[in-house]
Scaffold this active site. Structure first.
Site, PDB file in Angstrom:
ATOM      1  N   TRP A 111       7.336  -0.597  -1.485  1.00  0.00           N
ATOM      2  CA  TRP A 111       7.634  -1.737  -2.331  1.00  0.00           C
ATOM      3  C   TRP A 111       8.606  -2.641  -1.571  1.00  0.00           C
ATOM      4  O   TRP A 111       9.629  -2.175  -1.063  1.00  0.00           O
ATOM      5  CB  TRP A 111       8.247  -1.283  -3.661  1.00  0.00           C
ATOM      6  CG  TRP A 111       7.217  -0.730  -4.609  1.00  0.00           C
ATOM      7  CD1 TRP A 111       6.075  -0.063  -4.301  1.00  0.00           C
ATOM      8  CD2 TRP A 111       7.260  -0.829  -6.039  1.00  0.00           C
ATOM      9  NE1 TRP A 111       5.384   0.274  -5.434  1.00  0.00           N
ATOM     10  CE2 TRP A 111       6.092  -0.178  -6.522  1.00  0.00           C
ATOM     11  CE3 TRP A 111       8.147  -1.367  -6.955  1.00  0.00           C
ATOM     12  CZ2 TRP A 111       5.810  -0.077  -7.886  1.00  0.00           C
ATOM     13  CZ3 TRP A 111       7.864  -1.260  -8.312  1.00  0.00           C
ATOM     14  CH2 TRP A 111       6.706  -0.636  -8.761  1.00  0.00           C
ATOM     15  N   HIS A 112       8.280  -3.933  -1.523  1.00  0.00           N
ATOM     16  CA  HIS A 112       9.056  -4.900  -0.744  1.00  0.00           C
ATOM     17  C   HIS A 112       9.769  -5.861  -1.698  1.00  0.00           C
ATOM     18  O   HIS A 112       9.133  -6.473  -2.566  1.00  0.00           O
ATOM     19  CB  HIS A 112       8.136  -5.655   0.211  1.00  0.00           C
ATOM     20  CG  HIS A 112       7.263  -4.754   1.034  1.00  0.00           C
ATOM     21  ND1 HIS A 112       7.715  -4.088   2.153  1.00  0.00           N
ATOM     22  CD2 HIS A 112       5.965  -4.375   0.867  1.00  0.00           C
ATOM     23  CE1 HIS A 112       6.736  -3.357   2.663  1.00  0.00           C
ATOM     24  NE2 HIS A 112       5.671  -3.502   1.900  1.00  0.00           N
ATOM     25  N   ASP A 167      -0.494  -8.826  10.506  1.00  0.00           N
ATOM     26  CA  ASP A 167       0.364  -8.084   9.577  1.00  0.00           C
ATOM     27  C   ASP A 167       0.301  -6.607   9.953  1.00  0.00           C
ATOM     28  O   ASP A 167      -0.703  -5.928   9.729  1.00  0.00           O
ATOM     29  CB  ASP A 167      -0.112  -8.290   8.142  1.00  0.00           C
ATOM     30  CG  ASP A 167       0.887  -7.760   7.118  1.00  0.00           C
ATOM     31  OD1 ASP A 167       1.743  -6.931   7.495  1.00  0.00           O
ATOM     32  OD2 ASP A 167       0.812  -8.165   5.947  1.00  0.00           O
ATOM     33  N   THR A 222       4.902  14.429  24.150  1.00  0.00           N
ATOM     34  CA  THR A 222       3.665  14.231  23.385  1.00  0.00           C
ATOM     35  C   THR A 222       3.807  13.221  22.261  1.00  0.00           C
ATOM     36  O   THR A 222       2.974  12.317  22.112  1.00  0.00           O
ATOM     37  CB  THR A 222       3.173  15.572  22.808  1.00  0.00           C
ATOM     38  OG1 THR A 222       2.961  16.487  23.881  1.00  0.00           O
ATOM     39  CG2 THR A 222       1.867  15.385  22.045  1.00  0.00           C
ATOM     40  N   ASP A 247      -1.493 -10.034  -0.184  1.00  0.00           N
ATOM     41  CA  ASP A 247      -0.539 -10.071   0.916  1.00  0.00           C
ATOM     42  C   ASP A 247      -1.076 -10.905   2.075  1.00  0.00           C
ATOM     43  O   ASP A 247      -0.350 -11.696   2.684  1.00  0.00           O
ATOM     44  CB  ASP A 247      -0.195  -8.652   1.380  1.00  0.00           C
ATOM     45  CG  ASP A 247      -1.417  -7.819   1.710  1.00  0.00           C
ATOM     46  OD1 ASP A 247      -2.533  -8.141   1.262  1.00  0.00           O
ATOM     47  OD2 ASP A 247      -1.255  -6.813   2.439  1.00  0.00           O
ATOM     48  N   ARG A 248      -2.369 -10.763   2.367  1.00  0.00           N
ATOM     49  CA  ARG A 248      -2.980 -11.554   3.433  1.00  0.00           C
ATOM     50  C   ARG A 248      -3.029 -13.033   3.058  1.00  0.00           C
ATOM     51  O   ARG A 248      -2.811 -13.909   3.905  1.00  0.00           O
ATOM     52  CB  ARG A 248      -4.381 -11.034   3.734  1.00  0.00           C
ATOM     53  CG  ARG A 248      -4.407  -9.605   4.249  1.00  0.00           C
ATOM     54  CD  ARG A 248      -5.822  -9.121   4.490  1.00  0.00           C
ATOM     55  NE  ARG A 248      -6.450  -9.876   5.566  1.00  0.00           N
ATOM     56  CZ  ARG A 248      -7.756  -9.846   5.832  1.00  0.00           C
ATOM     57  NH1 ARG A 248      -8.562  -9.132   5.055  1.00  0.00           N
ATOM     58  NH2 ARG A 248      -8.247 -10.541   6.844  1.00  0.00           N
ATOM     59  N   ASN A 270       0.811  -1.213   0.000  1.00  0.00           N
ATOM     60  CA  ASN A 270       0.000   0.000   0.000  1.00  0.00           C
ATOM     61  C   ASN A 270       0.847   1.267   0.000  1.00  0.00           C
ATOM     62  O   ASN A 270       0.491   2.263  -0.625  1.00  0.00           O
ATOM     63  CB  ASN A 270      -0.924   0.009   1.216  1.00  0.00           C
ATOM     64  CG  ASN A 270      -2.049  -1.002   1.097  1.00  0.00           C
ATOM     65  OD1 ASN A 270      -2.812  -0.976   0.150  1.00  0.00           O
ATOM     66  ND2 ASN A 270      -2.139  -1.911   2.055  1.00  0.00           N
TER      67      ASN A 270
END
Length: 216
Positions: free
Chosen positions: A12-13, A97, A153, A77-78, A9
């Site tokens: 890039w892997h 994931d 914060t 991917d899932r 998303n």
């Protein structure tokens, strides 16, 4: 050497085989025109611009992932992560994931998709807090040691978002009807792991790329 590519998303892997095993890394999405490296196989979570000229004959579609009962809308991917975790576990798994979204994918003992849950990932939560409020700063969740009760914060935002993710995972574990192993993967897996109960999960940050390697 031909490489593997998973178009996610927001990143890039990449992976390639080396004498020591599968070498994995990630990059920002390239802008066309660019030189396409030799690819052994690739897959994409969503659509990919034709201008990037990725070889369609090397693309792995969802239908070729041997996860039984996977619906047509399931992100590849899932499917990759769920199938490969189950294949290694040889039993029911809950794949967590931790990427752009926090996806929980349940695979039963027979290797069939059994449902899942989706929520915002760490960076998306932090960005929403910054954009939707008047005074909360922008922070990208840089990897660092965080106390459980921060006084600063940005750190308080990071811990709060991480704990929201941890809570979603723990509740999912408690609500499962049968005992199954949690497999933790994704870009924020290393940041999430210290907040989870030791011994109750398998850490596999490159699960999707490992599955793509097996199927190609």
């Amino acid at each position: 050497m031909a490489q593997l590519l998973l178009v996610g998303n927001s990143r890039w892997h990449w992976a390639e085989r080396s004498p020591s095993g599968l070498r994995c890394w990630d990059t920002a999405s390239p802008e066309p025109p660019w030189c396409v490296p030799p690819l052994r196989a690739w897959a994409a979570v969503g659509s990919v611009s034709a201008a990037l000229a990725l070889p369609e004959e090397r693309r792995l579609p969802l239908a070729q992932v041997p996860l039984a009962g996977a619906p047509a809308w399931l992100g590849i991917d899932r499917a990759l992560a769920g199938w490969w975790a189950w294949r290694q576990q040889q039993g029911p798994v809950l794949v967590v994931d931790a990427g752009t979204s926090l996806s929980l994918t349940l695979v039963d003992a027979q290797g069939a998709f059994a449902g899942g849950r989706l929520s915002a990932g760490l960076a998306l939560q932090l960005r929403s807090l910054h954009q939707g409020t008047a005074q909360l700063p922008q922070t990208d969740g840089v990897d660092r040691a965080l106390p459980p009760w921060p006084k600063e914060t940005a750190a308080a935002m990071e811990v709060g978002c991480l704990q929201a993710m941890v809570g979603a995972i723990k509740q999912a574990q408690e609500q499962l009807e049968e005992e199954c192993t949690v497999w933790l993967t994704g870009g924020d897996a290393l940041r999430l792991a210290p907040w989870l109960e030791p011994g109750r999960f398998v850490e596999a940050p490159n699960l999707c790329l490992e599955a793509l390697d097996q199927l190609s």
